[in-house]
Every structure is written in structure tokens, then in C-alpha cells.
Design a protein around this motif. Structure first.
Motif, PDB file in Angstrom:
ATOM      1  N   GLY A  93       0.820  -1.196   0.000  1.00  0.00           N
ATOM      2  CA  GLY A  93       0.000   0.000   0.000  1.00  0.00           C
ATOM      3  C   GLY A  93       0.856   1.250   0.000  1.00  0.00           C
ATOM      4  O   GLY A  93       2.074   1.191  -0.211  1.00  0.00           O
ATOM      5  N   PRO A  94       0.226   2.387   0.282  1.00  0.00           N
ATOM      6  CA  PRO A  94       0.948   3.664   0.226  1.00  0.00           C
ATOM      7  C   PRO A  94       1.853   3.914   1.421  1.00  0.00           C
ATOM      8  O   PRO A  94       2.508   4.949   1.511  1.00  0.00           O
ATOM      9  CB  PRO A  94      -0.185   4.694   0.182  1.00  0.00           C
ATOM     10  CG  PRO A  94      -1.313   4.032   0.902  1.00  0.00           C
ATOM     11  CD  PRO A  94      -1.213   2.574   0.546  1.00  0.00           C
ATOM     12  N   GLY A  95       1.904   2.977   2.348  1.00  0.00           N
ATOM     13  CA  GLY A  95       2.689   3.169   3.565  1.00  0.00           C
ATOM     14  C   GLY A  95       1.789   3.138   4.783  1.00  0.00           C
ATOM     15  O   GLY A  95       0.591   3.382   4.688  1.00  0.00           O
ATOM     16  N   TRP A  96       2.337   2.806   5.916  1.00  0.00           N
ATOM     17  CA  TRP A  96       1.533   2.719   7.127  1.00  0.00           C
ATOM     18  C   TRP A  96       1.470   4.073   7.825  1.00  0.00           C
ATOM     19  O   TRP A  96       2.364   4.892   7.725  1.00  0.00           O
ATOM     20  CB  TRP A  96       2.066   1.637   8.068  1.00  0.00           C
ATOM     21  CG  TRP A  96       3.553   1.535   8.195  1.00  0.00           C
ATOM     22  CD1 TRP A  96       4.382   0.734   7.477  1.00  0.00           C
ATOM     23  CD2 TRP A  96       4.402   2.250   9.107  1.00  0.00           C
ATOM     24  NE1 TRP A  96       5.691   0.893   7.875  1.00  0.00           N
ATOM     25  CE2 TRP A  96       5.739   1.826   8.887  1.00  0.00           C
ATOM     26  CE3 TRP A  96       4.175   3.204  10.095  1.00  0.00           C
ATOM     27  CZ2 TRP A  96       6.823   2.319   9.603  1.00  0.00           C
ATOM     28  CZ3 TRP A  96       5.250   3.695  10.818  1.00  0.00           C
ATOM     29  CH2 TRP A  96       6.554   3.257  10.567  1.00  0.00           C
ATOM     30  N   GLY A  97       0.352   4.262   8.510  1.00  0.00           N
ATOM     31  CA  GLY A  97       0.138   5.531   9.211  1.00  0.00           C
ATOM     32  C   GLY A  97      -0.822   5.309  10.360  1.00  0.00           C
ATOM     33  O   GLY A  97      -0.723   4.325  11.087  1.00  0.00           O
ATOM     34  N   GLY A  98      -1.786   6.202  10.499  1.00  0.00           N
ATOM     35  CA  GLY A  98      -2.750   6.081  11.584  1.00  0.00           C
ATOM     36  C   GLY A  98      -2.237   6.678  12.875  1.00  0.00           C
ATOM     37  O   GLY A  98      -1.212   7.355  12.924  1.00  0.00           O
ATOM     38  N   SER A  99      -2.958   6.388  13.948  1.00  0.00           N
ATOM     39  CA  SER A  99      -2.646   7.008  15.237  1.00  0.00           C
ATOM     40  C   SER A  99      -1.666   6.201  16.071  1.00  0.00           C
ATOM     41  O   SER A  99      -1.128   6.713  17.061  1.00  0.00           O
ATOM     42  CB  SER A  99      -3.941   7.196  16.046  1.00  0.00           C
ATOM     43  OG  SER A  99      -4.566   5.937  16.288  1.00  0.00           O
ATOM     44  N   CYS A 100      -1.392   4.942  15.696  1.00  0.00           N
ATOM     45  CA  CYS A 100      -0.583   4.084  16.562  1.00  0.00           C
ATOM     46  C   CYS A 100       0.794   3.741  16.005  1.00  0.00           C
ATOM     47  O   CYS A 100       1.800   3.931  16.690  1.00  0.00           O
ATOM     48  CB  CYS A 100      -1.340   2.782  16.857  1.00  0.00           C
ATOM     49  SG  CYS A 100      -2.773   3.007  17.925  1.00  0.00           S
ATOM     50  N   LEU A 101       0.862   3.231  14.767  1.00  0.00           N
ATOM     51  CA  LEU A 101       2.141   2.720  14.276  1.00  0.00           C
ATOM     52  C   LEU A 101       3.242   3.781  14.240  1.00  0.00           C
ATOM     53  O   LEU A 101       4.358   3.518  14.722  1.00  0.00           O
ATOM     54  CB  LEU A 101       1.964   2.067  12.898  1.00  0.00           C
ATOM     55  CG  LEU A 101       1.071   0.829  12.834  1.00  0.00           C
ATOM     56  CD1 LEU A 101       1.220   0.131  11.480  1.00  0.00           C
ATOM     57  CD2 LEU A 101       1.373  -0.148  13.960  1.00  0.00           C
ATOM     58  N   PRO A 102       3.009   4.968  13.701  1.00  0.00           N
ATOM     59  CA  PRO A 102       4.095   5.965  13.720  1.00  0.00           C
ATOM     60  C   PRO A 102       4.534   6.336  15.131  1.00  0.00           C
ATOM     61  O   PRO A 102       5.736   6.444  15.417  1.00  0.00           O
ATOM     62  CB  PRO A 102       3.482   7.160  12.986  1.00  0.00           C
ATOM     63  CG  PRO A 102       2.403   6.573  12.132  1.00  0.00           C
ATOM     64  CD  PRO A 102       1.843   5.455  12.947  1.00  0.00           C
ATOM     65  N   LYS A 103       3.558   6.520  16.015  1.00  0.00           N
ATOM     66  CA  LYS A 103       3.869   6.915  17.394  1.00  0.00           C
ATOM     67  C   LYS A 103       4.625   5.808  18.128  1.00  0.00           C
ATOM     68  O   LYS A 103       5.619   6.069  18.820  1.00  0.00           O
ATOM     69  CB  LYS A 103       2.568   7.237  18.137  1.00  0.00           C
ATOM     70  CG  LYS A 103       2.714   7.549  19.610  1.00  0.00           C
ATOM     71  CD  LYS A 103       1.398   8.016  20.199  1.00  0.00           C
ATOM     72  CE  LYS A 103       0.372   6.908  20.282  1.00  0.00           C
ATOM     73  NZ  LYS A 103       0.688   5.925  21.363  1.00  0.00           N
ATOM     74  N   ASP A 104       4.181   4.582  17.954  1.00  0.00           N
ATOM     75  CA  ASP A 104       4.782   3.487  18.714  1.00  0.00           C
ATOM     76  C   ASP A 104       6.154   3.089  18.167  1.00  0.00           C
ATOM     77  O   ASP A 104       7.037   2.691  18.938  1.00  0.00           O
ATOM     78  CB  ASP A 104       3.840   2.283  18.731  1.00  0.00           C
ATOM     79  CG  ASP A 104       2.590   2.549  19.568  1.00  0.00           C
ATOM     80  OD1 ASP A 104       2.543   3.587  20.237  1.00  0.00           O
ATOM     81  OD2 ASP A 104       1.671   1.708  19.543  1.00  0.00           O
TER      82      ASP A 104
END
Length: 296
Positions: free
Chosen positions: A251-262
Motif C-alpha cells: 500500500g501507500p505506507g503505514w500511518g494512523g494514530s498508533c504505528l508511527p507513534k509506537d
């Protein structure tokens, strides 16, 4: 046996936890400092778009098992209190515990002896061990019970979890048993461990998913240049029980509220411990490149 559960923070994790614990038959008092949010929740207005959440809130309000307040004093009689407070990333990637560090001493002045204080939000390793000092008391058992809620599936994930992780020092303490009983209706495996392992397990789980997603995105690029079909490659990989089919879609890359922060928090923890977590750092770099690649 029904317990009186206090929830501190009516955000994504806190509201889901409050509504679901009420659904399981407990009496829940949810405290939040935002008066406007509390007023809305008292009227059954839920601004978080999660399937089933508004219905559970309405049910809890209707049968009297769920109440919302701005007054921490209403937690005085609680048997267990779950900390569901925001821990946003600071500039260097470490979680900002400012809110938790302000709220916990206040709780220490009002909770009755024996109340179990539980961290539910994602917090750095060592946070549970710090709680007695922040509470200013030794008669309040503490536990780490990290959440594993997916956006769009939070209610189902809470009521039907893959596992329940409970960290206490020592592992399997009386406090852990009290928290574990709350989840008995779910019938999920319960991991009784020490608090540091429970805290790290949350970061480790999300970071591993990030690495897996970055891996398949690099694999997709290789497939494009080699004339292979990444969907067929991923399908073949997913049939291996050691790998599984989840998180193998490019996909275009992971994001959201958890993966980048964690991932940032885990990298900061590794750096602070003098550990070179190169594979995770590469996954973050690959993710940034993938986003730029998709835009181009």
C-alpha cells in the motif's frame, strides 16, 4: 462479581473501555476534564466513529451502569481505576507523559486503600514501576494492561480480544488476578507477566506490524521490476503458518494514530538503552520512501 471501575480519560481508549466494561456488567465512572465532552456523553452524543460504541454508551446510560463526570472525587469508591490518558510523541519520539504525571498524584490523594491503578494507554517501559511514587502511596496496587484496539474494530477487539496482557511486579499478583477477572467473559488467553514486559509487548507488537508492512512494500517494488505479481507472492507467503496472511498487502505506507507513534517510541527506548534497532529504523525509512514513491 460486579466491580466499580473508574476510567480516567474519555478519549478513544477510555470511552471504549468504559462502555465495554459497563456492557460486561460493571459499574463504571468515566472522568474527563473537558466539560463539553462530558456534557455530550451524558446526553449519549458520541463523536468517535466506532461501530457499536454509541449503542453501548446509550445502553450503559440507560441502565445506570455508566456515568460521566469531570469530578475526580467520584472515583473515591472505585475498586479499580484505569488510566486512559494521552501520551503523544515529543519531538525526540519519546512519549510525553505530562498529563499522566499531573493526574496520577491527584488520584493518590483520593483513592481508597486497595484500589488497583491500571495503565491502559500505551506507556514507556517502567511507567507502572513509577506509579507508586507518583501516587505517593504504597497501599494502591498497580498493573499494566495495554490495549490492543484497532480503529474501526475497537468494540469487537475489547469484547473479543486475541489476548489479555497483565503486568504486575511480581507477575500473577493478587492485583493481576483482580484485573483478569474483569475479562473472564471474553474467554481470551491471559498473559500474566511483569510490568516492564507488558509495557514493551505493546510497542513490540505494533512495531513488528510496521516492519511487516514495510517489508511487503519493498517486495512489491522488487516484483514490479522483476515481472512478478506481488499479490501472488504474498498469497504464497501467507499460506505459511509461520508467516500468516495478515499485513501482507502492499500500500501507500503505514500511518494512523498508533504505528508511527509506537515505532518512534520504541526507537527512542532502544537508543536510550544503547541498542541499535536497525531493522525498525529501516522500516521507518522505507515507509517515508514509499509515501514519496506513491506521490510521484
Amino acid at each position: 462479581m460486579a466491580e466499580h471501575i473508574g476510567i480516567v480519560g474519555a478519549g478513544y481508549v477510555g470511552l471504549t473501555s468504559a462502555a465495554c466494561f459497563a456492557r460486561l456488567g460493571h459499574r463504571v465512572t468515566c472522568v474527563d476534564s473537558a466539560e463539553s465532552k462530558v456534557d455530550e456523553l451524558r446526553r449519549g452524543v458520541v463523536s468517535i466513529a466506532e461501530p457499536g460504541l454509541a449503542e453501548l454508551v446509550a445502553q450503559g446510560l440507560g441502565d445506570g451502569t455508566l456515568t460521566f463526570t469531570t469530578a475526580q472525587a467520584e472515583l473515591h469508591g472505585a475498586d479499580l481505576v484505569f488510566l486512559c490518558l494521552p501520551t503523544p510523541p515529543a519531538e525526540d519520539g519519546r512519549p510525553d507523559l505530562g498529563v499522566l504525571e499531573r493526574v496520577v498524584p491527584q488520584l493518590g490523594r483520593l483513592l481508597r486503600p486497595g484500589c488497583v491503578v491500571v495503565t491502559k494507554s500505551t506507556v514507556p517501559v517502567g511507567t507502572a514501576a513509577r506509579l507508586p511514587g507518583l501516587l505517593g502511596r504504597t497501599d494502591l496496587p498497580v498493573a499494566a494492561n495495554p490495549e490492543f484496539l484497532r480503529e474501526g474494530h475497537a468494540v469487537d477487539d475489547f469484547l473479543h480480544p486475541d489476548r489479555v496482557v497483565l503486568g504486575t511486579d511480581p507477575p500473577g499478583s493478587a492485583a493481576a488476578s483482580r484485573v483478569a477477572r474483569l475479562y473472564e467473559p471474553a474467554g481470551a488467553p491471559v498473559v500474566l507477566t511483569d510490568s516492564a514486559s507488558a509495557e514493551l509487548a505493546k510497542y513490540a507488537s505494533n512495531a513488528f506490524l510496521a516492519v511487516k508492512l514495510s517489508y511487503v512494500n519493498v517486495l512489491a517494488e522488487l516484483c514490479e521490476r522483476s515481472g512478478a505479481d506481488v499479490r501472488e507472492v504474498a498469497r504464497t507467503m501467507g499460506l505459511d503458518a509461520r508467516i500468516g496472511p495478515e499485513f501482507l498487502a502492499p500500500g501507500p505506507g503505514w500511518g494512523g494514530s498508533c504505528l508511527p507513534k509506537d515505532t518512534s517510541a520504541l526507537l527512542h527506548a532502544a537508543d536510550s538503552a544503547g541498542v541499535d534497532f536497525g531493522i525498525l529504523r529501516d522500516a521507518v525509512r522505507v515507509n517515508a520512501r514509499q509515501r514519496a514513491r506513491v506521490v510521484r
